[in-house]
Design an enzyme around this catalytic site. Structure first.
Site, PDB file in Angstrom:
ATOM      1  N   ASP A  13      47.873 115.006  64.448  1.00  0.00           N
ATOM      2  CA  ASP A  13      49.275 114.703  64.114  1.00  0.00           C
ATOM      3  C   ASP A  13      49.716 115.564  62.924  1.00  0.00           C
ATOM      4  O   ASP A  13      50.089 115.066  61.861  1.00  0.00           O
ATOM      5  CB  ASP A  13      49.466 113.211  63.795  1.00  0.00           C
ATOM      6  CG  ASP A  13      48.680 112.754  62.568  1.00  0.00           C
ATOM      7  OD1 ASP A  13      49.118 111.772  61.915  1.00  0.00           O
ATOM      8  OD2 ASP A  13      47.649 113.374  62.223  1.00  0.00           O
ATOM      9  N   ASP A  18      45.748 118.093  58.889  1.00  0.00           N
ATOM     10  CA  ASP A  18      45.464 118.450  60.286  1.00  0.00           C
ATOM     11  C   ASP A  18      45.512 119.971  60.460  1.00  0.00           C
ATOM     12  O   ASP A  18      44.703 120.552  61.184  1.00  0.00           O
ATOM     13  CB  ASP A  18      46.495 117.830  61.227  1.00  0.00           C
ATOM     14  CG  ASP A  18      46.598 116.331  61.136  1.00  0.00           C
ATOM     15  OD1 ASP A  18      47.183 115.841  60.156  1.00  0.00           O
ATOM     16  OD2 ASP A  18      46.075 115.659  62.031  1.00  0.00           O
ATOM     17  N   ASN A  40      51.812 111.221  61.383  1.00  0.00           N
ATOM     18  CA  ASN A  40      52.427 111.691  60.123  1.00  0.00           C
ATOM     19  C   ASN A  40      53.922 111.920  60.289  1.00  0.00           C
ATOM     20  O   ASN A  40      54.688 111.800  59.341  1.00  0.00           O
ATOM     21  CB  ASN A  40      51.776 113.009  59.695  1.00  0.00           C
ATOM     22  CG  ASN A  40      50.384 112.797  59.128  1.00  0.00           C
ATOM     23  OD1 ASN A  40      50.139 111.805  58.437  1.00  0.00           O
ATOM     24  ND2 ASN A  40      49.472 113.689  59.450  1.00  0.00           N
ATOM     25  N   PHE A 163      45.759 105.053  57.128  1.00  0.00           N
ATOM     26  CA  PHE A 163      46.956 105.309  57.921  1.00  0.00           C
ATOM     27  C   PHE A 163      46.682 105.436  59.425  1.00  0.00           C
ATOM     28  O   PHE A 163      47.363 104.817  60.247  1.00  0.00           O
ATOM     29  CB  PHE A 163      47.660 106.580  57.411  1.00  0.00           C
ATOM     30  CG  PHE A 163      48.874 106.951  58.206  1.00  0.00           C
ATOM     31  CD1 PHE A 163      48.813 107.940  59.179  1.00  0.00           C
ATOM     32  CD2 PHE A 163      50.087 106.289  58.001  1.00  0.00           C
ATOM     33  CE1 PHE A 163      49.944 108.280  59.929  1.00  0.00           C
ATOM     34  CE2 PHE A 163      51.222 106.621  58.746  1.00  0.00           C
ATOM     35  CZ  PHE A 163      51.147 107.614  59.714  1.00  0.00           C
ATOM     36  N   ASP A 239      41.285 115.680  57.198  1.00  0.00           N
ATOM     37  CA  ASP A 239      40.985 115.939  58.596  1.00  0.00           C
ATOM     38  C   ASP A 239      39.912 116.987  58.886  1.00  0.00           C
ATOM     39  O   ASP A 239      39.137 116.811  59.846  1.00  0.00           O
ATOM     40  CB  ASP A 239      42.283 116.278  59.347  1.00  0.00           C
ATOM     41  CG  ASP A 239      43.218 115.080  59.393  1.00  0.00           C
ATOM     42  OD1 ASP A 239      44.427 115.284  59.581  1.00  0.00           O
ATOM     43  OD2 ASP A 239      42.735 113.941  59.234  1.00  0.00           O
TER      44      ASP A 239
HETATM   45  O1  RIB Z   1      44.950 108.588  56.069  1.00  0.00           O
HETATM   46  C1  RIB Z   1      44.833 109.975  56.210  1.00  0.00           C
HETATM   47  C2  RIB Z   1      45.080 110.391  57.620  1.00  0.00           C
HETATM   48  O2  RIB Z   1      46.397 110.026  58.018  1.00  0.00           O
HETATM   49  C3  RIB Z   1      45.014 111.911  57.819  1.00  0.00           C
HETATM   50  O3  RIB Z   1      44.593 112.198  59.115  1.00  0.00           O
HETATM   51  C4  RIB Z   1      46.438 112.343  57.638  1.00  0.00           C
HETATM   52  O4  RIB Z   1      46.722 113.578  58.315  1.00  0.00           O
HETATM   53  C5  RIB Z   1      47.155 111.209  58.305  1.00  0.00           C
HETATM   54  O5  RIB Z   1      47.139 111.456  59.714  1.00  0.00           O
HETATM   55 CA    CA Z   2      46.056 113.586  60.561  1.00  0.00          CA
END
Ligand code: RIB
Ligand code: CA
Length: 311
Positions: A13, A18, A40, A163, A239
């Site tokens: 995402d 990423d 995101n 997240f 990531d």
């Molecule tokens: O909590 C961090 C993650 O959430 C990472 O993958 C960031 O890119 C978001 O997707």
């Molecule tokens: Ca991510």
């Protein structure tokens, strides 16, 4: 490092971190395909960003877009961290075109049935991966495993939940109970891997547009982290840890763990409940929990990967 580049499907995402994961994957794995998920930023933005990164790296991998929302819960994004575009902070080129399809789940299923031994590397909410595992349970025996960024011993979106798993706890529950090899790069690991100013300068000093773009992204990403955290040195670059766990396993310490996903809690939904009890009754481990990263050496991997594509 494995002899031959491992075949992976990167489900992401983008997302500043990423983007770094895509660079490292392009350098050190055989990226069979890239699939995108809302997280995101909305799906249109994460897909656009994945195509831009694919183009900047001159990769041949197709990009297929997937879920624009979680299994059940409403879509939730992280504009407060990544900006409206999902990758604010850099002068990005226009994408070369649309995604190869809007059926990431079908692509994952077809590809993993046609080619056994692919690693699924999700770095966003787990909706696409869970939908593929539900629609094609045989994938559990066909893929090499899943190396994901998510979870951990503390949260970032709530006190309890990280997240990616907070976005779609039900999908995370499917993934953590799929029964095959699973590697978890959680926040307790990824916060050891920060984009400190000298590290960003190592990237900025490289020639070419890719280095400029990535340095700009990391400046922005670290700016939001410093504005929100007490005393953090730079953004946690989450990531690429899920990729390097496969390509540079010696840079990590890990331990087997039994992890379950909370899906019911009003305050804890998305939490990875890591069973650390020293009791015989603890269920069998269902994942390798990454506990430590050799951050300087891992950052050198990132810099060398950028350098490889910089000219
Ligand atoms: O909590 C961090 C993650 O959430 C990472 O993958 C960031 O890119 C978001 O997707
Ligand atoms: Ca991510």
């Amino acid at each position: 490092m494995p002899d031959q580049p491992l075949p992976i499907i990167l489900d992401c995402d983008p997302g500043h971190d990423d983007a770094i994961a895509i660079v490292v994957a392009a350098r050190h794995t055989d990226v069979v395909g890239i699939t995108t998920v809302a997280g995101n930023a909305p799906l249109s933005a994460t897909t656009r960003n994945a195509i831009i990164m694919r183009d900047l790296l001159g990769m041949s991998a197709p990009v297929h877009s997937g879920a624009d929302r979680p299994f059940i819960r409403p879509p939730r994004h992280a504009e407060y961290v990544h900006g409206k575009s999902g990758m604010d902070g850099a002068d990005l080129p226009e994408p070369s075109g649309p995604p190869a399809s809007t059926d990431a789940v079908g692509y994952i299923i077809e590809t993993c049935r046609a080619q056994e031994g692919i690693w699924l590397v999700p770095t966003g909410p787990l909706t696409n991966i869970a939908l593929a595992l539900r629609a094609a349970p045989d994938l559990a025996d066909r893929i090499a495993g899943i190396s994901l960024m998510g979870g951990g011993t503390f949260g970032n979106t709530t006190a309890a939940a990280e997240f990616n798993l907070w976005c779609d706890p039900e999908a995370a529950d499917v993934v953590f109970s799929y029964g095959g090899p699973l590697i978890m790069a959680g926040l307790d690991l990824t916060h050891q891997f920060q984009a400190l100013p000298p590290r960003i300068e190592m990237i900025r000093s490289l020639p070419g547009r890719l280095a400029d773009v990535l340095a700009g992204l990391l400046d922005f990403f670290s700016g939001t982290y410093r504005s929100r955290h007490h005393g953090i040195g730079g953004a946690a670059v989450h990531d690429p840890c899920a990729v390097m766990a496969l390509t540079h396993p010696d840079l990590f310490s890990r331990r087997p763990a039994h992890v379950e996903i909370e899906t019911q809690g009003h305050r804890t939904a998305g939490m990875t409940v890591i069973d650390q009890r020293d009791l015989k009754e603890v269920p069998e481990a269902n994942c390798d929990w990454l506990t430590h990263i050799q951050a300087d050496a891992a950052w050198d991997v990132v810099v060398e990967s950028v350098q490889h594509f910089s000219h």
